[in-house]
Design an enzyme around this catalytic site. Structure first.
Site, PDB file in Angstrom:
ATOM      1  N   ASP A   1      71.249 -74.756  23.204  1.00  0.00           N
ATOM      2  CA  ASP A   1      70.679 -74.755  24.551  1.00  0.00           C
ATOM      3  C   ASP A   1      69.257 -75.305  24.518  1.00  0.00           C
ATOM      4  OD1 ASP A   1      70.602 -71.149  24.352  1.00  0.00           O
ATOM      5  OD2 ASP A   1      69.115 -72.589  23.626  1.00  0.00           O
TER       6      ASP A   1
ATOM      7  N   ASP B   1      65.411 -75.232  26.148  1.00  0.00           N
ATOM      8  CA  ASP B   1      64.395 -74.550  26.946  1.00  0.00           C
ATOM      9  C   ASP B   1      63.248 -75.513  27.221  1.00  0.00           C
ATOM     10  OD1 ASP B   1      65.844 -72.140  26.736  1.00  0.00           O
ATOM     11  OD2 ASP B   1      64.945 -71.727  24.786  1.00  0.00           O
TER      12      ASP B   1
ATOM     13  N   ASP C   1      56.915 -66.314  19.230  1.00  0.00           N
ATOM     14  CA  ASP C   1      57.088 -65.387  18.108  1.00  0.00           C
ATOM     15  C   ASP C   1      56.824 -66.010  16.740  1.00  0.00           C
ATOM     16  OD1 ASP C   1      59.384 -66.934  18.387  1.00  0.00           O
ATOM     17  OD2 ASP C   1      60.790 -65.275  18.137  1.00  0.00           O
TER      18      ASP C   1
END
Ligand code: ATP
Ligand code: MG
Length: 430
Positions: free
Chosen positions: A52, A54, A138
């Site tokens: 996917d 982003d 992160d």
């Protein structure tokens, strides 16, 4: 910030979904910045095919929503925009800023960002620049930005160096980042397993002290993370890491002790993970129900023995133990019914598989849960559980026709007739 020009990296627009490219160019045409970010850039740089895409932008969620008719704003803790193209969804996130800025006089940020007294981020909707956004992510390898207009990659936190060194490194002070969001510890495990990278020392060392914070994460979020940990094709390696860092207790407390102490219990869970990984690799379907059944089976066995001790017959003991383990498990992982029901059926089937005589045994093979239950039985044997060679019996038995099964199980014509006449009897009035 380091800018890597197009001839110094291997990202090709060919491997980026048209929808993502469309979203970014539309935003740029409206005067906004827009970059591909996160896992997609990471996987493209590693030569993989992202699942996917982003997008990060300096447009606010409302502005993004205004640009795309096919979009909607979702989330509360993190407000993001989903832009839909048929079945594909492009997730568009506005750059996050510092939520703990010393300069609070200019703007009241408390409405947009909130931390608990333990440092947990409760809300994070303060917007900022690309540089600020990068340090809020992160891992360094998850904080690369690709500009599909100039073909440049932006690297603010040495993500490219860590990709080259196969290094999982949290951005900033590890303990502080884990306190903000303890799930990041699980993400460290997940990406170390998925990419087969090693975990940088400080990123590792802070885990022991912060791990108990995972107990405060809502069960729904932990279940989402559970799926990502075990249903992505790297379950076996993920399990090893979770055991190494002693984090399994926050996902499956009921089984954790048994799995850590008892080699047979551990082998069962390992075998389930290995099977799942192989099935995913082969493009076969997998279900969380099976993984959960294996992960929690060691706890079911312990409980079932206790119930047996109270004089319950095996089947009743297993069913009651299943109920006990289920009620305990959902406190940490909110397992949806569509998985917990088949999970319990797999357990309950284990005692039904012990009966190899009679009409019920003959008909069991046609039950829709037979396959999973039989696979589970083989897994138990693979792990060294003594089932009295039950697996071999069912392996052969299921190849027979129903007639053959009925006669072999001693449930031939005469038995059938007896049974039918009994069921035809009118029910006794109560
Ligand atoms: P995957 O291949 O599993 O999709 P991903 O890196 O895209 O991996 P996502 O969970 O889709 O992971 O998150 C997208 C990006 O958002 C991450 O790459 C990371 O930069 C950021 N992110 C996600 N979760 C967190 C978090 N808990 N804390 C900080 N940043 C996060
Ligand atoms: Mg992603």
């Amino acid at each position: 910030m380091k800018v890597i020009p197009r001839d110094e990296h291997t990202i090709s627009r060919k491997n980026i979904s048209d929808s993502a490219l469309k979203v970014m160019s539309r935003l740029r045409n409206q005067g906004f910045k827009a970059y591909l970010v996160g896992g997609a850039v990471r996987d493209l740089m590693l030569g993989g095919h992202p699942k996917d895409f982003d997008v990060a932008t300096d447009a606010t969620p409302e502005e993004v929503n205004g640009v795309f008719r096919n979009s909607r704003i979702i989330g509360r803790r993190f407000r993001i925009v989903h832009v839909r193209f048929g079945r594909e969804i492009i997730e568009v996130t506005t750059f996050r800023g510092h939520h703990d800025s010393e300069d609070t006089s200019t703007r009241d940020k408390s409405a947009h960002s909130r931390q608990s007294d333990k440092g947990l981020l409760l809300r994070d909707n303060v917007f900022g620049t690309l540089e600020e956004d990068a340090v809020r992510r992160d891992l360094t390898v998850n904080a690369l930005y690709y500009d599909s207009g100039t073909f440049e990659v932006y690297d603010h936190v040495h993500g490219v160096a860590d990709l080259k060194r196969h290094n999982i490194c949290i951005i900033g002070d590890p303990a502080q980042r884990y306190r903000e969001d303890p799930v990041r510890m699980l993400r460290v495990m997940r990406f170390a397993a998925k990419l087969d990278f090693s975990i940088e020392d400080k990123t590792q060392n802070a885990i022991a002290g912060c791990a108990p914070l995972l107990a405060e994460i809502p069960a729904a979020r932990l279940f989402d993370e559970f799926l990502k940990l075990f249903m992505a094709g790297y379950a076996q390696r993920t399990l090893e890491l979770l055991l190494e860092f002693d984090l399994l207790q926050y996902l499956a407390p009921a089984s954790n002790k048994k799995i850590r102490r008892d080699a047979q219990a551990r082998r069962l869970v390992q075998a389930a993970m290995r099977n799942t990984d192989t099935r995913i690799l082969d493009g076969k379907p997998v279900t969380p129900a099976f993984i959960l059944a294996a992960l929690l089976w060691p706890a079911v066995r312990v409980k079932a023995e206790q119930h047996r001790g109270h004089g319950e017959p095996l089947q009743v003991a297993i069913n009651n133990a299943g109920q006990d383990v289920m009620s305990e498990a959902v406190q940490t992982l909110s397992i949806p019914k569509r998985f917990s029901i088949p999970m319990r059926e797999i357990w309950e089937f284990q005692s039904r598989l012990e009966r190899t005589k009679g009409r019920r045994a003959a008909e069991l093979v046609d039950h829709r849960r037979f396959r999973a239950a039989y696979d589970f039985l083989l897994l138990r044997e693979e792990a060294g559980e003594d089932t009295g060679e039950l697996g071999d019996f069912w392996t052969d038995f299921q190849t027979l026709s129903l007639e053959e099964r009925l006669s072999q199980a001693g449930a031939g014509e005469s038995n059938q007739r007896k049974r039918r006449s009994r069921t035809r009897r009118p029910p006794a009035s109560s």
